[in-house]
Design a protein around this motif. Sequence first.
Motif, mmCIF file in Angstrom:
data_model
loop_
_atom_site.group_PDB
_atom_site.id
_atom_site.type_symbol
_atom_site.label_atom_id
_atom_site.label_comp_id
_atom_site.label_asym_id
_atom_site.label_seq_id
_atom_site.Cartn_x
_atom_site.Cartn_y
_atom_site.Cartn_z
ATOM 1 N N GLU A 25 19.511 -26.827 -0.202
ATOM 2 C CA GLU A 25 18.821 -27.403 0.950
ATOM 3 C C GLU A 25 18.615 -26.339 2.014
ATOM 4 O O GLU A 25 19.450 -25.482 2.220
ATOM 5 C CB GLU A 25 19.670 -28.531 1.559
ATOM 6 N N LEU A 26 17.520 -26.453 2.709
ATOM 7 C CA LEU A 26 17.248 -25.520 3.791
ATOM 8 C C LEU A 26 17.909 -26.046 5.051
ATOM 9 O O LEU A 26 17.618 -27.146 5.483
ATOM 10 C CB LEU A 26 15.730 -25.431 3.983
ATOM 11 N N SER A 27 18.829 -25.291 5.617
ATOM 12 C CA SER A 27 19.376 -25.747 6.898
ATOM 13 C C SER A 27 18.568 -25.048 7.994
ATOM 14 O O SER A 27 17.391 -25.263 8.086
ATOM 15 C CB SER A 27 20.870 -25.517 7.025
ATOM 16 N N PHE A 28 19.155 -24.201 8.794
ATOM 17 C CA PHE A 28 18.405 -23.574 9.905
ATOM 18 C C PHE A 28 17.680 -24.635 10.701
ATOM 19 O O PHE A 28 16.561 -24.415 11.168
ATOM 20 C CB PHE A 28 17.374 -22.555 9.386
ATOM 21 N N TYR B 43 17.867 -25.560 13.547
ATOM 22 C CA TYR B 43 17.597 -25.256 14.952
ATOM 23 C C TYR B 43 16.345 -24.403 15.136
ATOM 24 O O TYR B 43 15.922 -24.131 16.251
ATOM 25 C CB TYR B 43 18.804 -24.545 15.572
ATOM 26 N N LEU B 44 15.761 -23.936 14.002
ATOM 27 C CA LEU B 44 14.533 -23.148 14.101
ATOM 28 C C LEU B 44 13.335 -24.037 13.798
ATOM 29 O O LEU B 44 13.428 -24.977 13.020
ATOM 30 C CB LEU B 44 14.548 -22.005 13.082
ATOM 31 N N GLN C 143 9.027 -20.458 13.259
ATOM 32 C CA GLN C 143 10.034 -19.426 13.575
ATOM 33 C C GLN C 143 10.739 -18.960 12.307
ATOM 34 O O GLN C 143 11.020 -17.773 12.128
ATOM 35 C CB GLN C 143 11.074 -19.978 14.553
#
Lengths: 235, 304
Positions: B83-86, B88-89, B93
């Motif tokens: 899974e792609l977290s990040f 907050y971007l 971005q």
Amino acid sequence: MNPTILRISTKALLGSRRGIVMSLIPACLIVLAILVRAIAGAGVGYETVLSLGYTLALPLVALLAAAAVLGPEIDDGSIVYLLAKPVSRHTIARSKYVVAWCATMVLGALPMLVSGLVLDSSEPVRALGWGVAGAGAGTAYTALFLALAALTRHAVVIGLLFVLLWEGLLGNMFAGVRWAAVGAWGREVGAAVSDWVGGSDTGLTYALIASLALTLASVWFTGDRLRSFTLRGDE
Amino acid sequence: MSVLSLDATSRWYGNVVAVNGISMTVGPGVTGLLGPNGAGKTTLIAMMAGFLAPSAGSVTLDGERIWRHVEAYRSIGLVPDRELSFGYLTGRQFIRANAELHGLDDPGAATERALAVVDMVEPAERRIGTYSKGMRQRVKLASALVHDPPVLLLDEPFNGVDPRQRLHLMSLLRQMGAEGRTVLFSSHILEEVEQVARQVEVVVSGRHAASGDFGQIRRLMTDRPVRYLVVSDQDRILASALIAEAGVLSVSLRPRGGLEVAVSDFGAFVMRLPTLARERGVRILELTPSDDSLESVFAYLVGG
């Protein structure tokens, strides 16, 4: 150092839950200093409050900073998106270290200085001594905990145990621990600035070299762990 | 040329062998890595992406080992199943960061191109934390395409993707293959592989079970013997009638009653069975196919 990694890591730090807890810790310390000053007057309780800050608040901030900047991405494997790039792993490690280090300086070492000034503004050098001790120890702590975060998912728990047991409990019981305790080295550096900060008799040179060596080795180790980062399957 | 080569590659974890002596070559065009869950597909892709070292053998891209070879990532785009977290971007971005990390000359333009290809321009300003699973999948793909790599590795890219997006993704992969890129994707669903891949590599239990174009694999799978369980009121009489039939490969009597029949032509068998039963005065009580799963197909391919 890689500006993109710096940027992403900073955002990760500022937005995370750990980042918020991290900001509360120095706030508590300073509030405590204000309360003590208000209740007991200038100079009273100085050692107590600053020792608390130095042995507990500072390492905790360093731990949370290091864990926030590296932990979540490694835990859920999403660091793979940063690693699948032609960027040296050591550069990535160094960039993350810098971000965590800045957080530790601002939220760990600086509050030491501020608390000292709050408690007794007539002795700024004393406060500066503690600030410098915090900066020295904070530099090494951050690196050490970053390496820990790269090594295990349980970095926060192990880091806490390390701080409380090794540096805290055993450090108070056995004098020999000071040769291998970041806190002891930091005190020695702080003592060079102000006699009020109780040194640890390891000698300034030793303290500086040991801190530097640990910092460099830990950041290098982090980079090396990133080089061997492994994506496992479900099988 | 961008050719991935696995040479007698194995990977084990202690006593568990995830990949067992697999050799294969993946060249330009779309290749599908087909196999049931737990077959070793993710392990293979992890090795090809340089995120897992082979325990034995070698995994190379154009002759160079990929493990601990950071420069290889200029040529590889990876879409992992993680899974792609990040969160907050924003989407933009994140893709931009990917472009910058690749050292592209014009990261802004590359970002916009990648976003356009996966049709994520409109939501790009929102944070990834607000995205649906399908949107995250598209962002992952964009991050793998931003540097225009000649090799694209996708681990179960169709998982959890809605039908419309699946069609879009399939046509995208076909297009990439047609451009001469080396595209490898894994799946446990035959139909997905069939519609996109020219070359199919079947992996079962860590072994390379079959290799060929889709038509060959399909034939291999439909030509296998099909097993049925037939319960009747006179098993032996039915058995003797069945064994005389041309399409029946084997008949065995179960101790609890009933027959296990293996046939090579199930269409003919199913037509013939009622006639045979009536001729001999046998009443059929139950007729069940006993191995209709994909897993049994795969097991057959491995030689079980």
